[in-house]
Enzyme design. Structure first.
Site, PDB file in Angstrom:
ATOM      1  N   ARG A  27       0.913  -1.366   0.184  1.00 11.83           N
ATOM      2  CA  ARG A  27      -0.133  -0.128   0.083  1.00 11.83           C
ATOM      3  C   ARG A  27       0.946   1.318   0.069  1.00 11.83           C
ATOM      4  O   ARG A  27       0.367   2.358  -0.351  1.00 11.83           O
ATOM      5  CB  ARG A  27      -0.800  -0.059   1.157  1.00 11.83           C
ATOM      6  N   TRP A  75       2.883   6.162   2.199  1.00 16.32           N
ATOM      7  CA  TRP A  75       2.942   6.789   0.922  1.00 16.32           C
ATOM      8  C   TRP A  75       2.772   8.087   1.168  1.00 16.32           C
ATOM      9  O   TRP A  75       1.664   8.405   1.459  1.00 16.32           O
ATOM     10  CB  TRP A  75       2.195   5.811  -0.067  1.00 16.32           C
ATOM     11  N   ASN A 101      -4.035   6.959   7.408  1.00 18.15           N
ATOM     12  CA  ASN A 101      -3.953   6.673   5.952  1.00 18.15           C
ATOM     13  C   ASN A 101      -5.062   7.916   5.205  1.00 18.15           C
ATOM     14  O   ASN A 101      -6.159   7.691   5.543  1.00 18.15           O
ATOM     15  CB  ASN A 101      -4.290   5.397   5.609  1.00 18.15           C
ATOM     16  N   GLY A 102      -4.586   8.727   4.422  1.00 16.03           N
ATOM     17  CA  GLY A 102      -5.345   9.450   3.590  1.00 16.03           C
ATOM     18  C   GLY A 102      -4.994  10.876   3.889  1.00 16.03           C
ATOM     19  O   GLY A 102      -3.932  11.126   3.883  1.00 16.03           O
ATOM     20  N   GLU A 488      -1.597  -1.104 -22.304  1.00 18.42           N
ATOM     21  CA  GLU A 488      -1.443  -1.507 -21.036  1.00 18.42           C
ATOM     22  C   GLU A 488       0.205  -2.203 -20.886  1.00 18.42           C
ATOM     23  O   GLU A 488       0.972  -2.196 -19.942  1.00 18.42           O
ATOM     24  CB  GLU A 488      -2.192  -2.812 -20.836  1.00 18.42           C
ATOM     25  N   LYS A 492       3.033  -1.177 -18.121  1.00 19.61           N
ATOM     26  CA  LYS A 492       3.647  -2.192 -17.260  1.00 19.61           C
ATOM     27  C   LYS A 492       5.201  -1.917 -17.376  1.00 19.61           C
ATOM     28  O   LYS A 492       5.726  -2.273 -16.315  1.00 19.61           O
ATOM     29  CB  LYS A 492       3.171  -3.824 -17.782  1.00 19.61           C
ATOM     30  N   GLU A 495       5.978   1.242 -15.296  1.00 14.66           N
ATOM     31  CA  GLU A 495       5.830   1.538 -13.939  1.00 14.66           C
ATOM     32  C   GLU A 495       6.851   0.590 -13.117  1.00 14.66           C
ATOM     33  O   GLU A 495       7.007   0.701 -12.136  1.00 14.66           O
ATOM     34  CB  GLU A 495       4.532   0.938 -13.625  1.00 14.66           C
TER      35      GLU A 495
HETATM   36  C1  F6R Z   1      -1.204  -0.384 -12.736  1.00 17.78           C
HETATM   37  C2  F6R Z   1      -2.031  -0.120 -11.599  1.00 17.78           C
HETATM   38  C3  F6R Z   1      -2.739   1.031 -11.495  1.00 17.78           C
HETATM   39  C4  F6R Z   1      -4.263   0.592 -11.165  1.00 17.78           C
HETATM   40  C5  F6R Z   1      -5.191   1.756 -10.987  1.00 17.78           C
HETATM   41  C6  F6R Z   1      -6.512   1.718 -10.679  1.00 17.78           C
HETATM   42  O1  F6R Z   1      -0.566  -1.631 -13.039  1.00 17.78           O
HETATM   43  O2  F6R Z   1      -1.951  -1.096 -10.922  1.00 17.78           O
HETATM   44  O3  F6R Z   1      -2.714   1.731 -12.754  1.00 17.78           O
HETATM   45  O4  F6R Z   1      -5.004  -0.136 -12.176  1.00 17.78           O
HETATM   46  O5  F6R Z   1      -4.336   2.589  -9.878  1.00 17.78           O
HETATM   47  O6  F6R Z   1      -6.697   0.751  -9.069  1.00 17.78           O
HETATM   48  P1  F6R Z   1      -8.031   0.003  -9.040  1.00 17.78           P
HETATM   49  O7  F6R Z   1      -8.135  -0.974 -10.315  1.00 17.78           O
HETATM   50  O8  F6R Z   1      -7.525  -0.623  -7.585  1.00 17.78           O
HETATM   51  O9  F6R Z   1      -9.039   0.956  -9.075  1.00 17.78           O
END
Ligand code: F6R
Length: 615
Positions: A27, A75, A101-102, A488, A492, A495
């Site tokens: 997280r 984070w 968190n927030g 996509e 990948k 990132e």
């Molecule tokens: C890329 C990735 C992010 C999530 C995005 C949305 O590998 O993991 O781009 O796809 O942050 O996250 P969700 O799907 O949890 O809303």
């Protein structure tokens, strides 16, 4: 983002919290800290870096005994990642300690007020403001911690999941949530607090998930008392039995979660259509769709809202819904949609896609769409997540927990769910012939074994990764259903390897990106037989004549692209509409191997977090 964990009971809190932080590190992982109550005082240790860095120094710094404690993996939002900005944070008196968190959006005005009242601040965080606000309320109103938290949170604008305790009342932890998840594990005379259930799975299967605007007082040896933050009214706790098991959240012999999750895709896709796809009877059964069939059939259009990889799955679904069910689709970045005063009516059906079910922008987009009267359908992976609860109806992907920060199996299972919905609607609307429909069902059922087959090319993909691992740029091209796959694939790579990569519709290349092509530029081209094969072959020729290096993703047995490309990775033939489910796999493997070869932290890439619960 940020992981929070806490324990109060009869065991040593430290090992439980430390292990919990490791599980929650997906997280956020730019700093970590723990505060323990040792029977007479708070012992606190925190540091910039990973949980492993905290572990290395913590035992030298503090005694670790005590049966009450809280921990945090961060984070950063307010304040750079450093030791001081790390959580937990003390209040000025040193009596209270908090993890959060927030984001507290109005923290600056609150801070000014507190400074006027004599408070001082060590960190740049909004969290330190909150803990002092709580302390200030305790003093001013002469109240206990629980009441002070409730009053303080009513002055706060923003999002939070918090856990706070008072060293003068070391028998309770007060927790609260608005917009960030918080679960309470219920053991025998002991309680666990965490951002998700993974830290306490080996201790209990019973959990209460706090709802937004709820707080709880978690007392040692007693029950959990839940109240509404707004008006302090009591809420009856709702205990759920967790379906997760430990094996699902461990690496199971793989070097990284990402690799494990890539390899889990045949099983994850199968689990996602299991019970829903009944090929023999030629039916698709999804209760969320059946129960709301009229809404789907009467919708003027579908608006998809999502972020990141989930947005890419949404783009694939645009092709599927329009192609098969002839329903117009718009795919929106949730972050843009929520702020641009979009035209939404009761005749719109919104599909929100999210792996975590906690993405702040997607959640806000859902709320906006609902406020305009649209029916909102969720496609989420995490059961009971905020988005799953906020939507009017939905269908879960059954990918199992996705822990690697780069999304893999979530993407293919989202496409699976969206394909099932599109096929079901196409059948209901009569926009697909019964033979075509059956053909789709049969082919969909074969996808897990086809993905299994693509995974066998892993070693070959690794050799390609080794050739290109040191380049600075990559281009990914695809058309039609495979254009979102190109996006996509590029995401990948960016990132996890930090190599610049762009995804483009293949035919758009000549309107700009073609200028980038020279002998140093690798271009991944998805060129499967179905679809716009001949056109893509022409694009490949254009690249070839500019000396670009071509990595083709082709249908088994392809000859034409093989002759032109520098490398080809074969995937089994399937219907064009299902091809993203197989063409995505080699792109995931390619980025994985490049990142490993570059020594990058694959599961925890820099600056990223698994669930983005802040704007
Ligand atoms: C890329 C990735 C992010 C999530 C995005 C949305 O590998 O993991 O781009 O796809 O942050 O996250 P969700 O799907 O949890 O809303």
């Amino acid at each position: 983002m940020c992981g929070i964990v806490g324990y109060i009971g009869h065991r040593e809190a430290y090992p439980i919290i430390l292990k919990g932080l490791k599980r929650l590190e997906y997280r956020g992982y730019d700093s970590a800290g723990i505060a323990l109550y040792d029977g007479s005082d708070i012992k606190l240790s925190k540091t910039k870096g990973k949980v492993a860095d905290l572990e290395a120094r913590l035992e030298k710094e503090i005694t670790t005994n005590g049966t009450l404690g809280i921990g945090h993996t961060r984070w950063a939002t307010h304040g750079v990642p450093n030791d001081i900005n790390s959580h937990p944070h003390y209040s000025n008196s040193g009596n209270l300690v908090i993890i959060h968190n927030g984001i507290i959006e109005n923290y600056e005005s609150l801070k000014k007020e507190l400074i006027k009242r004599g408070y001082t601040f060590k960190s740049d965080t909004d969290t330190e403001v909150l803990v002092n606000l709580i302390e200030d309320v305790m003093k001013k109103e002469n109240t206990k911690l629980g009441k002070a938290v409730q009053i303080a949170l009513n002055q706060v604008v923003g999002a939070y999941a918090i856990a706070v305790f008072d060293k003068n009342k070391p028998n309770e932890i007060v927790v609260a949530r608005l917009g960030s998840p918080l679960a309470i594990g219920i053991g025998d005379d002991e309680f666990f607090i965490a951002s998700d259930a993974s830290p306490f799975l080996e201790y209990t299967k019973n959990a209460i998930y706090l709802e937004d605007e709820e707080m709880a007082i978690v007392r040692r040896d007693k029950e959990v008392k839940i109240r509404k933050i707004k008006d302090d009214s009591p809420v009856a706790p709702y205990m759920q039995e967790l379906q997760l098991n430990l094996e699902q959240i461990e690496k199971g012999g793989y070097d990284h979660f990402m690799l494990k999750e890539i390899y889990e895709q045949p099983r994850a896709i199968l689990d996602t259509f299991r019970g829903r796809l009944r090929t023999n009877e030629a039916i698709i059964k999804m209760s969320g769709v059946e129960d709301n069939m009229k809404k789907f059939l009467n919708a003027d259009r579908i608006i998809v809202v999502a972020c990141g990889t989930s947005w890419h799955a949404g783009l694939v679904s645009e092709y599927i819904f329009e192609d098969l069910a002839r329903i117009p689709v718009e795919v929106e970045y949730a972050s843009e949609f929520r702020y641009r005063n979009p035209v939404i009516t009761e005749k719109d059906l919104v599909i929100a896609i999210s792996q975590s079910g906690e993405t702040a922008d997607t959640l806000a987009a859902i709320k906006l769409a609902k406020s305009k009267g649209a029916f909102v359908f969720g496609v989420c992976n995490v059961v009971g997540s905020s988005i799953a609860r906020e939507t009017d109806a939905g269908a879960y992907t059954h990918a199992g927990p996705e822990i690697g920060v780069a999304s893999t199996k979530a993407f293919t299972t989202q496409i699976t769910v969206l394909t099932l919905i599109a096929l079901r609607l196409a059948r209901a609307k009569g926009t697909i012939s019964s033979s075509d429909y059956r053909h789709h069902l049969i082919e969909l059922e074969l996808i897990p074994s086809k993905v299994e087959k693509v995974l066998k090319s892993d070693d070959y993909v690794k050799t390609i990764a080794n050739i290109y691992k040191d380049v600075k740029n990559f281009l990914y091209l695809g058309r039609g259903y495979n254009f979102p796959v190109a996006l996509e694939g590029a995401l990948k790579l960016k990132e996890i390897s930090y190599i610049h990569a762009e995804g483009y519709p293949a035919a758009e290349m000549k309107h700009g990106p073609i200028a980038l092509i020279d002998e140093n530029m690798p271009i991944v081209v998805i060129a499967t037989k179905k679809g716009h094969y001949d056109k893509v072959v022409s694009n490949i020729q254009e690249i070839k004549s500019r000396k670009g290096k071509i990595i083709g993703i082709v249908t088994e047995g392809d000859q034409q692209v093989k002759e032109l490309a520098d490398h080809v990775i074969e995937v089994p033939e399937t219907l064009e509409s299902l091809s993203p489910l197989v063409t995505t796999i080699p792109l995931q493997l390619l980025s994985y191997h490049i990142a490993v070869m570059l020594n990058k932290n694959v599961d925890q890439p820099r600056n990223l977090a698994k669930s983005v619960t802040v704007e």
